[in-house]
Design an enzyme around this catalytic site. Structure first.
Site: not given
Length: 257
Positions: A67, A147, A160, A164
């Site tokens: 994890d 990203s 998100y 990123k």
């Protein structure tokens, strides 16, 4: 390259030891396969232990359940690489998390925190755990999966996209700090990629139409494949990229132009 095609070996990776987080599926699995095809010994780290074991067995590597939001798990993954193969040369901080497109004011605190915990803290914890081993090996390479949305966002991704952006910038920060240690740190910045996470990115009741609209916004006319991104990760990790550090490399078919 299709998922069923045999990976084409890249130069500059033979004999290296690599750790890939999120290595049991999607971009991570494609990276594991390409690293192995290029002669690297691979440790597959993933929250899904059974899938990690299957991926490691496929390429003759080693699996570890990890994890990435746990400092202890990240340290154990690095230790598994060093204990099994004697050293560590490459780390792909690839584990990632997203949510369905959601207005910023409707994202739950839990989803926001989880997204940052995996995408930012997870990459940082993995890199932090690996630096000592990379220094012991005389240097190495870290590649963070960021990203294009970290550079150019769109509605519905207020957790998100910022996560990123932080991941992209984490790579730059680490690059500056560890250049003197012989550790190169770069990031890849994929466009929407054809993995199991794609459904969440499209977030619509008509995924075929949404996919077509998205593909039409990409100059090269298609989504990224996991293999497209894996090729970029492995290039940045290889000796062929020995003078590249602090780079955030778009793998986006031209969408960010």
């Amino acid at each position: 390259m299709s998922a069923s095609s045999a990976p084409v070996a890249l130069p500059g990776l033979d004999g290296k030891v690599a750790l890939v987080t999120g290595g049991a599926s999607g971009i991570g699995l494609a990276t594991v396969r390409l690293l192995a095809a290029s002669g690297a010994k691979v440790v597959v780290a993933d929250l899904d232990e059974a899938a990690a074991t299957a991926a490691a067995d496929e390429v003759g590597g080693t699996a570890v359940r990890a994890d990435v939001t746990s400092a202890d798990d990240c340290a154990a993954a690095v230790a598994a690489a060093v204990d099994t193969y004697g050293h560590l040369d490459v780390v792909a901080c690839n584990a990632g998390l997203t949510t369905y497109p959601t207005p910023a004011v409707e994202i739950t605190e839990g989803d926001f925190d989880a997204t940052f915990a995996v995408n930012v803290k997870g990459a940082w914890l993995t890199a932090r755990a690996a630096v000592g081993a990379l220094k012991d090996a005389g240097g190495g390479a870290i590649v963070v999966t960021g990203s294009v949305m970290g550079e150019r966002t769109r509605p519905g991704f207020a957790a998100y996209a910022p996560s990123k952006a932080a991941a992209n910038h984490l790579a730059r920060s680490l690059a500056v700090e560890h250049a003197g240690d012989g550790i190169r740190v770069n990031a890849v910045a994929p466009v929407a990629t054809d993995t199991a996470m794609l459904e969440k990115f499209l977030g619509t009741e008509d995924p075929a139409a949404a996919r077509q609209r998205f593909e039409s916004s990409i100059p090269l006319g298609r989504l990224a494949t996991p293999e497209d991104v894996a090729s970029a990760i492995c290039f940045l990790a290889s000796d062929s990229a020995s003078f590249l550090t602090g780079v955030v490399l778009p793998v986006d078919g031209g969408r960010s132009i």
